[in-house]
Design an enzyme around this catalytic site. Structure first.
Site, PDB file in Angstrom:
ATOM      1  N   PHE A 124       0.828  -1.212   0.000  1.00 31.38           N
ATOM      2  CA  PHE A 124       0.000   0.000   0.000  1.00 31.38           C
ATOM      3  C   PHE A 124       0.864   1.265   0.000  1.00 31.38           C
ATOM      4  CE2 PHE A 124      -2.272   2.762   3.331  1.00 31.38           C
ATOM      5  CZ  PHE A 124      -2.794   3.620   2.381  1.00 31.38           C
ATOM      6  N   ILE A 125       1.584   1.520   1.065  1.00 33.65           N
ATOM      7  CA  ILE A 125       2.339   2.768   1.162  1.00 33.65           C
ATOM      8  C   ILE A 125       3.554   2.745   0.230  1.00 33.65           C
ATOM      9  CG2 ILE A 125       3.610   4.310   2.718  1.00 33.65           C
ATOM     10  CD1 ILE A 125       1.766   3.274   5.003  1.00 33.65           C
ATOM     11  N   ASP A 179       9.973  -6.862  -2.749  1.00 34.31           N
ATOM     12  CA  ASP A 179       8.720  -7.247  -2.098  1.00 34.31           C
ATOM     13  C   ASP A 179       8.538  -8.762  -2.253  1.00 34.31           C
ATOM     14  OD1 ASP A 179       5.874  -5.287  -1.639  1.00 34.31           O
ATOM     15  OD2 ASP A 179       5.797  -7.469  -1.489  1.00 34.31           O
ATOM     16  N   GLY A 226       1.824  -7.487  -0.691  1.00 32.87           N
ATOM     17  CA  GLY A 226       1.987  -6.596  -1.847  1.00 32.87           C
ATOM     18  C   GLY A 226       1.466  -7.280  -3.102  1.00 32.87           C
ATOM     19  N   SER A 269       5.726   3.467  13.604  1.00 32.07           N
ATOM     20  CA  SER A 269       4.279   3.498  13.839  1.00 32.07           C
ATOM     21  C   SER A 269       3.924   4.212  15.140  1.00 32.07           C
ATOM     22  CB  SER A 269       3.781   2.053  13.918  1.00 32.07           C
ATOM     23  OG  SER A 269       2.496   1.996  14.485  1.00 32.07           O
ATOM     24  N   TYR A 281       4.140  -5.994  17.928  1.00 32.35           N
ATOM     25  CA  TYR A 281       4.313  -5.083  16.782  1.00 32.35           C
ATOM     26  C   TYR A 281       4.920  -3.744  17.225  1.00 32.35           C
ATOM     27  CZ  TYR A 281       2.989  -1.985  12.917  1.00 32.35           C
ATOM     28  OH  TYR A 281       3.004  -1.070  11.900  1.00 32.35           O
ATOM     29  N   LYS A 296       8.558  -2.190  16.128  1.00 35.05           N
ATOM     30  CA  LYS A 296       8.751  -0.897  15.472  1.00 35.05           C
ATOM     31  C   LYS A 296       9.694  -0.018  16.303  1.00 35.05           C
ATOM     32  CE  LYS A 296       6.639  -1.389  11.646  1.00 35.05           C
ATOM     33  NZ  LYS A 296       7.359  -1.236  10.364  1.00 35.05           N
ATOM     34  N   ARG A 348      -9.145   8.738  15.748  1.00 33.21           N
ATOM     35  CA  ARG A 348      -7.813   8.458  15.227  1.00 33.21           C
ATOM     36  C   ARG A 348      -7.326   9.662  14.425  1.00 33.21           C
ATOM     37  NH1 ARG A 348      -8.635   4.939  18.258  1.00 33.21           N
ATOM     38  NH2 ARG A 348      -8.314   2.690  18.042  1.00 33.21           N
TER      39      ARG A 348
HETATM   40  C1  UD2 Z   1      -3.536   1.407  13.849  1.00 33.31           C
HETATM   41  C2  UD2 Z   1      -2.677   0.691  12.831  1.00 33.31           C
HETATM   42  C3  UD2 Z   1      -1.786  -0.317  13.474  1.00 33.31           C
HETATM   43  C4  UD2 Z   1      -0.999   0.288  14.611  1.00 33.31           C
HETATM   44  C5  UD2 Z   1      -1.961   0.981  15.584  1.00 33.31           C
HETATM   45  C6  UD2 Z   1      -1.192   1.719  16.660  1.00 33.31           C
HETATM   46  C7  UD2 Z   1      -3.912   0.659  10.744  1.00 33.31           C
HETATM   47  C8  UD2 Z   1      -4.697  -0.172   9.786  1.00 33.31           C
HETATM   48  N1  UD2 Z   1      -3.515   0.037  11.857  1.00 33.31           N
HETATM   49  O1  UD2 Z   1      -4.464   0.488  14.422  1.00 33.31           O
HETATM   50  O2  UD2 Z   1      -0.889  -0.854  12.506  1.00 33.31           O
HETATM   51  O3  UD2 Z   1      -0.044   1.194  14.103  1.00 33.31           O
HETATM   52  O4  UD2 Z   1      -2.754   1.952  14.890  1.00 33.31           O
HETATM   53  O5  UD2 Z   1      -2.041   2.203  17.631  1.00 33.31           O
HETATM   54  O6  UD2 Z   1      -3.607   1.810  10.509  1.00 33.31           O
HETATM   55  N2  UD2 Z   1     -12.933  -0.449  13.553  1.00 33.31           N
HETATM   56  C9  UD2 Z   1     -14.311  -0.543  13.407  1.00 33.31           C
HETATM   57  N3  UD2 Z   1     -14.793  -1.304  12.375  1.00 33.31           N
HETATM   58  C10 UD2 Z   1     -13.986  -1.970  11.499  1.00 33.31           C
HETATM   59  C11 UD2 Z   1     -12.576  -1.866  11.673  1.00 33.31           C
HETATM   60  C12 UD2 Z   1     -12.082  -1.091  12.723  1.00 33.31           C
HETATM   61  O7  UD2 Z   1     -15.084   0.020  14.188  1.00 33.31           O
HETATM   62  O8  UD2 Z   1     -14.498  -2.633  10.588  1.00 33.31           O
HETATM   63  C13 UD2 Z   1     -12.427   0.399  14.651  1.00 33.31           C
HETATM   64  C14 UD2 Z   1     -11.415  -0.302  15.536  1.00 33.31           C
HETATM   65  O9  UD2 Z   1     -12.080  -1.054  16.525  1.00 33.31           O
HETATM   66  C15 UD2 Z   1     -10.640   0.904  16.087  1.00 33.31           C
HETATM   67  C16 UD2 Z   1     -10.677   1.919  14.938  1.00 33.31           C
HETATM   68  O10 UD2 Z   1     -11.733   1.497  14.081  1.00 33.31           O
HETATM   69  O11 UD2 Z   1     -11.298   1.443  17.202  1.00 33.31           O
HETATM   70  C17 UD2 Z   1      -9.401   1.986  14.133  1.00 33.31           C
HETATM   71  O12 UD2 Z   1      -9.050   0.653  13.788  1.00 33.31           O
HETATM   72  P1  UD2 Z   1      -7.891   0.313  12.710  1.00 33.31           P
HETATM   73  O13 UD2 Z   1      -7.750  -1.159  12.684  1.00 33.31           O
HETATM   74  O14 UD2 Z   1      -8.152   1.014  11.427  1.00 33.31           O
HETATM   75  O15 UD2 Z   1      -6.587   1.005  13.293  1.00 33.31           O
HETATM   76  P2  UD2 Z   1      -5.919   0.954  14.772  1.00 33.31           P
HETATM   77  O16 UD2 Z   1      -5.929   2.371  15.263  1.00 33.31           O
HETATM   78  O17 UD2 Z   1      -6.507  -0.090  15.612  1.00 33.31           O
END
Ligand code: UD2
Length: 315
Positions: free
Chosen positions: A11-12, A31, A36, A121, A145, A149, A213
């Site tokens: 992706f990135i 990769d 990927g 991260s 994880y 990082k 977020r």
């Molecule tokens: C992000 C990063 C992860 C790590 C982390 C550090 C992404 C994809 N992941 O995780 O790699 O760096 O931050 O803190 O960027 N959610 C829903 N419905 C869905 C999916 C998710 O409600 O179908 C919620 C989930 O429960 C959470 C929020 O959305 O509260 C963000 O979830 P995420 O998986 O996109 O990213 P995060 O912050 O858990």
């Protein structure tokens, strides 16, 4: 310049590759294609002599060294990126995320690479409730994880001191944009919500949707990388890469509704175990030292992603 991008078909990484190719640089994409995809490169791979794909793993130190030799810069984006997967498979994620990073640094040193950029991260901050997150805060990761990082970043800083390889660590917050795969349960929430909204099905919100977020559109992350690759004096440093704003999931659903022109009704389910409530970057350091400015905001990025997905679906 000649750049090696580990994870360059992901992706990135593929967005970094696209920008470098557009600017006339020579790019080697490294990769293993575990997540990927060749298709991520197909839109801009026409000029084949400036873009080469090497299908190999960052655990293969010899191959990495061979590919790094003669490169000016390495963008190290390859990693196993799922926090929950690292909890289930800590040895495997250690091997890829820590040993893989060490292999990149060894290859950079042996190959005379000027600078290494690292995809770090926000996970390094863990559940410290202090907000916004500043780089000077004490890291307190709560997952393998996050540890991996953090360890990678510390290896980078050590390399800058010991061996004269310039290194910069970029702590990505919640990155979103085209080519992020929505199909895994651990995919970024925006990729999943957009997928559901365009399919006309209901996205699931885990919790009350008031968690927030710092969502950052991928083009901003590419900008941060290019600045970090060239800014003198940035070596040995770590920078937050976010937008400096937080958006709740409920805000996100409202934005989605505005863009697609109809209400996107979500189903609410119990909160995901281990989720943090809020995350927000302080981007003052990246602004001051790299001249970083997140030019594309969340709603604009969301609109671009939806346009991309609509075109892709109709093609
Ligand atoms: C992000 C990063 C992860 C790590 C982390 C550090 C992404 C994809 N992941 O995780 O790699 O760096 O931050 O803190 O960027 N959610 C829903 N419905 C869905 C999916 C998710 O409600 O179908 C919620 C989930 O429960 C959470 C929020 O959305 O509260 C963000 O979830 P995420 O998986 O996109 O990213 P995060 O912050 O858990």
């Amino acid at each position: 310049m000649r750049a090696l991008i580990t994870g360059g078909a992901g992706f990135i990484g593929s967005h970094i590759a696209e920008r470098l190719v557009a600017e006339g640089h020579e790019v080697v994409v490294y990769d293993n294609l575990s997540s990927g995809r060749r298709e991520n490169l197909s839109g801009f791979a026409a000029n084949a002599n400036r873009l080469e794909l090497v299908v190999a793993d960052v655990r293969d130190a010899a191959k990495l060294a061979e590919c790094a030799a003669g490169c000016d810069v390495i963008f190290h984006e390859a990693a196993i990126v799922s926090v929950p997967y690292s909890v289930e498979h800590p040895q495997e994620t250690h091997d890829v995320n820590i040993q893989g990073t060490l292999n990149v640094l060894q290859a950079a040193r042996a190959g005379g690479v000027r600078r290494v950029l690292f995809a770090c991260s926000a996970a390094v901050y863990g559940e410290d409730p202090e907000m916004p997150k500043r780089e000077s805060m004490r890291p307190s990761p709560i997952s393998p994880y996050g540890v991996e990082k953090m360890c990678g970043e510390m290896y980078l800083q050590t390399w800058a001191k010991l061996y004269g390889v310039e290194t910069v660590s970029l702590r990505y917050f919640n990155v979103f944009g085209p080519r992020q795969d929505p199909r895994s349960p651990y995919s970024g929430v925006i990729s999943i919500f957009v997928d559901r909204a365009l399919a006309g099905t209901s996205p699931t919100v885990y919790g009350d949707g008031e968690q927030s977020r710092d969502f950052v559109f991928v083009s901003n992350v590419v900008d941060a990388n290019l600045r970090a690759a060239t800014t003198p004096g940035a070596s040995g440093r770590a920078y937050n890469v976010g937008c400096g704003h937080r958006t709740t999931l409920n805000d996100l659903l409202a934005m989605l509704g505005r863009i697609v022109g109809r209400d996107v009704a979500a189903t609410y389910a119990p909160a995901r175990a281990g989720d943090i409530k809020d995350s927000l970057a302080d981007i003052a350091l990246a602004r001051a030292e790299l001249g970083y400015e997140p030019a594309v905001g969340v709603e604009e990025g969301l609109a671009r992603l939806i346009e991309f997905e609509r075109k892709r679906r109709s093609a």
